[in-house]
Design a protein around this motif. Structure first.
Motif, PDB file in Angstrom:
ATOM      1  N   GLU A 118       0.616  -1.125   0.236  1.00 57.66           N
ATOM      2  CA  GLU A 118       0.177  -0.046   0.259  1.00 57.66           C
ATOM      3  C   GLU A 118       0.732   1.414   0.265  1.00 57.66           C
ATOM      4  O   GLU A 118      -0.006   2.601  -0.813  1.00 57.66           O
ATOM      5  N   GLY A 119       2.145   0.725   0.385  1.00 55.43           N
ATOM      6  CA  GLY A 119       2.230   2.012   0.381  1.00 55.43           C
ATOM      7  C   GLY A 119       3.453   2.517  -0.557  1.00 55.43           C
ATOM      8  O   GLY A 119       3.177   3.781  -1.282  1.00 55.43           O
ATOM      9  N   THR A 120       3.815   1.573  -1.249  1.00 58.48           N
ATOM     10  CA  THR A 120       3.767   1.277  -2.836  1.00 58.48           C
ATOM     11  C   THR A 120       3.137   2.393  -3.608  1.00 58.48           C
ATOM     12  O   THR A 120       3.161   3.157  -4.638  1.00 58.48           O
ATOM     13  N   ARG A 121       2.126   2.050  -3.810  1.00 56.70           N
ATOM     14  CA  ARG A 121       0.651   2.156  -4.274  1.00 56.70           C
ATOM     15  C   ARG A 121       0.768   3.858  -3.810  1.00 56.70           C
ATOM     16  O   ARG A 121       0.200   4.869  -4.925  1.00 56.70           O
ATOM     17  N   TRP A 122       0.835   4.272  -2.730  1.00 58.86           N
ATOM     18  CA  TRP A 122       0.722   5.378  -1.744  1.00 58.86           C
ATOM     19  C   TRP A 122       1.311   6.244  -3.191  1.00 58.86           C
ATOM     20  O   TRP A 122       1.682   6.932  -3.818  1.00 58.86           O
ATOM     21  N   LEU A 123       3.312   5.442  -3.236  1.00 60.70           N
ATOM     22  CA  LEU A 123       4.134   6.160  -3.731  1.00 60.70           C
ATOM     23  C   LEU A 123       3.821   6.925  -5.311  1.00 60.70           C
ATOM     24  O   LEU A 123       4.040   7.549  -5.588  1.00 60.70           O
TER      25      LEU A 123
END
Length: 81
Positions: free
Chosen positions: A30-35
């Motif tokens: 999810e952090g990668t998607r947010w980035l």
């Protein structure tokens, strides 16, 4: 005295957020998607991936990824980082 406690608490929360945010980005899908969404929102680069698996800090798999920028584009079925 209460003012100093409030200020210290506020700075502690902000500091923890600054320290923990990179951990979340690099260690969760999810952090990668947010980035990727943030990069797309604030630059002329548009990044789309159908599925994101793994973590940016370890092994990341992006399926059906498309990256568009003003001078060109890239499409791939699977990218592993």
């Amino acid at each position: 005295m209460r003012r100093w406690i409030f200020l210290f608490s506020f700075l502690l929360v902000i500091g923890l957020g600054v320290l923990l945010a990179p951990l979340w980005i690099f260690n969760t899908a999810e952090g990668t998607r947010w980035l990727m969404r943030t990069i797309s929102r604030f630059t002329s680069i548009e990044i789309e991936a159908r599925e994101v698996r793994g973590q940016l800090g370890n092994k990341l798999q992006l399926e059906k990824i498309q990256i568009h920028w003003p001078q060109g584009k890239i499409k791939a079925d699977l990218v592993e980082i």
